[in-house]
Design an enzyme around this catalytic site. Structure first.
Site, PDB file in Angstrom:
ATOM      1  N   HIS A  97       0.836  -1.207   0.000  1.00 20.08           N
ATOM      2  CA  HIS A  97       0.000   0.000   0.000  1.00 20.08           C
ATOM      3  C   HIS A  97       0.869   1.254   0.000  1.00 20.08           C
ATOM      4  O   HIS A  97       0.582   2.209  -0.709  1.00 20.08           O
ATOM      5  CB  HIS A  97      -0.922   0.017   1.228  1.00 20.08           C
ATOM      6  CG  HIS A  97      -2.000  -1.012   1.152  1.00 20.08           C
ATOM      7  ND1 HIS A  97      -3.331  -0.699   1.177  1.00 20.08           N
ATOM      8  CD2 HIS A  97      -1.949  -2.369   1.015  1.00 20.08           C
ATOM      9  CE1 HIS A  97      -4.053  -1.808   1.065  1.00 20.08           C
ATOM     10  NE2 HIS A  97      -3.226  -2.840   0.975  1.00 20.08           N
ATOM     11  N   ASP A 156      -6.641   5.498   3.127  1.00 19.81           N
ATOM     12  CA  ASP A 156      -6.777   4.156   2.554  1.00 19.81           C
ATOM     13  C   ASP A 156      -8.084   3.527   3.045  1.00 19.81           C
ATOM     14  O   ASP A 156      -9.145   3.989   2.642  1.00 19.81           O
ATOM     15  CB  ASP A 156      -5.544   3.354   2.988  1.00 19.81           C
ATOM     16  CG  ASP A 156      -5.228   2.186   2.090  1.00 19.81           C
ATOM     17  OD1 ASP A 156      -6.157   1.660   1.491  1.00 19.81           O
ATOM     18  OD2 ASP A 156      -4.065   1.778   1.991  1.00 19.81           O
TER      19      ASP A 156
HETATM   20 BR1  BUP Z   1       8.029 -10.131  -1.835  1.00 16.43          BR
HETATM   21  C1  BUP Z   1       8.708  -8.611  -2.668  1.00 16.43           C
HETATM   22  N1  BUP Z   1      10.593  -7.401  -3.452  1.00 16.43           N
HETATM   23  O1  BUP Z   1      10.893  -9.396  -2.476  1.00 16.43           O
HETATM   24  P1  BUP Z   1       1.801  -6.769  -4.438  1.00 16.43           P
HETATM   25  C2  BUP Z   1       7.885  -7.625  -3.122  1.00 16.43           C
HETATM   26  N2  BUP Z   1       8.431  -6.518  -3.717  1.00 16.43           N
HETATM   27  O2  BUP Z   1      10.286  -5.422  -4.454  1.00 16.43           O
HETATM   28  P2  BUP Z   1       1.487  -7.836  -1.798  1.00 16.43           P
HETATM   29  C3  BUP Z   1       9.783  -6.404  -3.894  1.00 16.43           C
HETATM   30  O3  BUP Z   1       6.434  -5.394  -3.273  1.00 16.43           O
HETATM   31  P3  BUP Z   1      -1.175  -6.761  -1.808  1.00 16.43           P
HETATM   32  C4  BUP Z   1      10.121  -8.513  -2.843  1.00 16.43           C
HETATM   33  O4  BUP Z   1       7.746  -5.199  -6.534  1.00 16.43           O
HETATM   34  C5  BUP Z   1       5.583  -4.968  -5.407  1.00 16.43           C
HETATM   35  O5  BUP Z   1       5.762  -3.608  -5.702  1.00 16.43           O
HETATM   36  C6  BUP Z   1       6.933  -5.701  -5.517  1.00 16.43           C
HETATM   37  O6  BUP Z   1       2.981  -5.836  -3.950  1.00 16.43           O
HETATM   38  C7  BUP Z   1       7.531  -5.445  -4.166  1.00 16.43           C
HETATM   39  O7  BUP Z   1       1.633  -7.869  -3.369  1.00 16.43           O
HETATM   40  C8  BUP Z   1       5.228  -5.115  -3.951  1.00 16.43           C
HETATM   41  O8  BUP Z   1       2.174  -7.472  -5.677  1.00 16.43           O
HETATM   42  C9  BUP Z   1       4.275  -6.252  -3.699  1.00 16.43           C
HETATM   43  O9  BUP Z   1       0.587  -5.930  -4.520  1.00 16.43           O
HETATM   44  O10 BUP Z   1       0.380  -6.785  -1.471  1.00 16.43           O
HETATM   45  O11 BUP Z   1       2.723  -7.403  -1.174  1.00 16.43           O
HETATM   46  O12 BUP Z   1       1.007  -9.191  -1.432  1.00 16.43           O
HETATM   47  O13 BUP Z   1      -1.528  -8.059  -2.484  1.00 16.43           O
HETATM   48  O14 BUP Z   1      -1.857  -6.577  -0.492  1.00 16.43           O
HETATM   49  O15 BUP Z   1      -1.337  -5.595  -2.729  1.00 16.43           O
END
Ligand code: BUP
Length: 447
Positions: free
Chosen positions: A18, A117
């Site tokens: 977020h 949020d």
């Molecule tokens: Br794990 C990981 N490195 O090792 P999502 C994630 N990320 O840069 P989430 C890294 O975290 P929800 C790592 O690039 C993306 O910007 C990735 O967000 C970065 O999944 C973010 O894909 C991950 O939205 O959150 O964390 O499960 O599903 O709640 O939006």
């Protein structure tokens, strides 16, 4: 006007997934004469601190919000990153009890606007001080569309079967439908959105979610305004840690599009069954892979090698050898997705990950786990940039299904159209200007 920048306090939920879209939106707004005060717990702010360059720090201020000291919730758990799932309700409770501190922060900064949020209390605090508030939802609109539809009309069938998850019996879907039939939950969800001024900001863009954006706007009675994909560009000047450097130089030696990146986001911890099937599926597919694995912070002090030997199928690491890299901790995800050796992303379909995959033209092997991810997996198929790995009727993931989809998406002829769509999407996003942000600024200035 240059002398009077618009001052905005932003209050995202305490999760990396977020706070990064909030930061990316903040960056875009600062190019349009906004000053942003990004308010979060020190534990959450740490994850973005190094992205605030000296130049950015002129217009993006990080404002620490101290949660009340709860004995069983030490500071390191004031973020969902690595939070053991049983502590989630405590974190929510602590966040909700920070109202008074947040009120001081607002009265100290006296912003022109609050962007919040999903804390229902935040816009109320703002209202007491005559500050308008706008909700910014970082999830996919497919999910909002589904929840708002059922919260409003629990007995009317959802009009978009294309994103309605195949498995009505899944715990995810059951939970959502139960909640939709619960008047208390219904009221809470509407309360959060109703406290937003006549617009709601959403992460995304019309080309892929247009019909969902229009539908949700019509049921909520507010204009849902997309802010764009908000992908953070990898920063070549940012110093990578040793593990990241090792991964990137390992990738440099792999052939073009020969490797999949495997990650299930920053919040989800794999079950033992899924971990076994994913490991064996990767082994069966014979493909090169980088797999980021997460364990709750409780486990963080353990030696990673011992932890992996214990958690992965017996002999797995030896059998895959140099074909696979496992990283416990944080991966430079955007740098990996940008790399020419990457030919697919085995993803839980977190909204940020999907936007990043589209941005870099990497086709998706979708393995959704919870909340909005099943909807996003369907959207990924609808848009044509990926294929979902289906579970069986007992919700079990199977190694053969995973291996089959990986091979199809990455190199078999039957996956050619998916690869082409992903490449086209990359071009489309490249050509995209900042039109969404101009629209957002127009709306915000008009409040
Ligand atoms: Br794990 C990981 N490195 O090792 P999502 C994630 N990320 O840069 P989430 C890294 O975290 P929800 C790592 O690039 C993306 O910007 C990735 O967000 C970065 O999944 C973010 O894909 C991950 O939205 O959150 O964390 O499960 O599903 O709640 O939006």
């Amino acid at each position: 006007n240059q002398n009077n920048p618009i001052r905005v306090v932003m209050l995202p939920w305490l999760a990396y997934g977020h706070i990064t879209p909030y930061l990316e939106l903040a960056k875009k707004l600062t190019t349009r004469n906004f000053i942003i005060y990004l308010c979060s717990t020190p534990a959450t702010l740490t994850s973005i601190e190094k992205k605030i360059t000296a130049k950015l720090s002129q217009s993006i201020k990080l404002v620490p919000l101290l949660l009340p000291n709860l004995p069983d919730l030490p500071r390191k758990f004031h973020t969902t990153n690595g939070l053991p799932p049983h502590l989630m309700p405590r974190l929510k409770e602590a966040f909700d009890s920070s109202v008074e501190d947040f009120s001081y922060i607002l009265s100290d900064i006296k912003p022109d606007l609050l962007i919040y949020d999903f804390q229902a209390w935040a816009p109320l605090v703002a209202k007491e001080q005559n500050i308008p508030a706008v909700q910014f939802i970082t999830n996919s609109t497919t999910m909002s569309c589904f929840t708002f539809h059922y919260y409003k009309n629990p007995s009317i069938e959802f009009p978009f079967p294309e994103i309605y998850y195949r498995d009505y019996e899944s715990s995810n879907m059951k939970g959502l439908l139960e909640s939709a039939n619960n008047p208390k939950d219904r009221e809470i969800v509407f309360r959060v959105v109703e406290r937003s001024c006549n617009i709601v900001l959403i992460k995304g863009f019309r080309e892929i979610e247009g019909k969902y954006i229009d539908y949700v706007s019509s049921i909520v009675g507010k204009k849902f305004v997309p802010v764009g994909p908000l992908v953070q560009e990898p920063n070549p000047n940012e110093n990578d840690d040793e593990i990241s450097l090792d991964i990137l130089s390992w990738l440099d030696k792999k052939e073009n599009k020969s490797t999949v990146f495997v990650s299930f986001g920053s919040e989800y911890f794999l079950t033992k069954e899924d971990m076994d099937e994913i490991a064996c599926g990767l082994e069966l597919s014979q493909i090169n892979f980088i797999w980021v694995l997460k364990f709750p912070k409780d486990n963080a002090n353990r030696d990673n090698e011992i932890l992996l030997e214990k958690k992965l199928p017996k002999g797995f690491l030896g059998r895959v050898g140099n074909r696979g890299k496992i990283l416990v901790g944080w991966a430079p995800q955007t740098k990996i997705l940008e790399h020419s050796a990457i030919g697919g992303f085995v993803s839980h379909c977190g909204w940020n990950s999907v936007m990043e995959s589209m941005h870099f033209g990497v086709p998706i092997i979708a393995v959704p786990m919870q909340i909005d991810q099943p909807f996003i997996a369907r959207l990924v198929e609808e848009v044509g940039v990926g294929v979902e790995v289906l579970r069986d009727k007992n919700r079990m993931l199977h190694r053969d299904s995973l291996a089959t989809v990986i091979k199809q998406v990455v190199f078999e002829d039957c996956g050619a159209s998916v690869r082409q769509r992903a490449a086209d999407m990359r071009e489309k996003l490249k050509a995209k200007g900042d039109e969404e942000i101009d629209e957002v600024v127009k709306e915000l200035v008009g409040l």
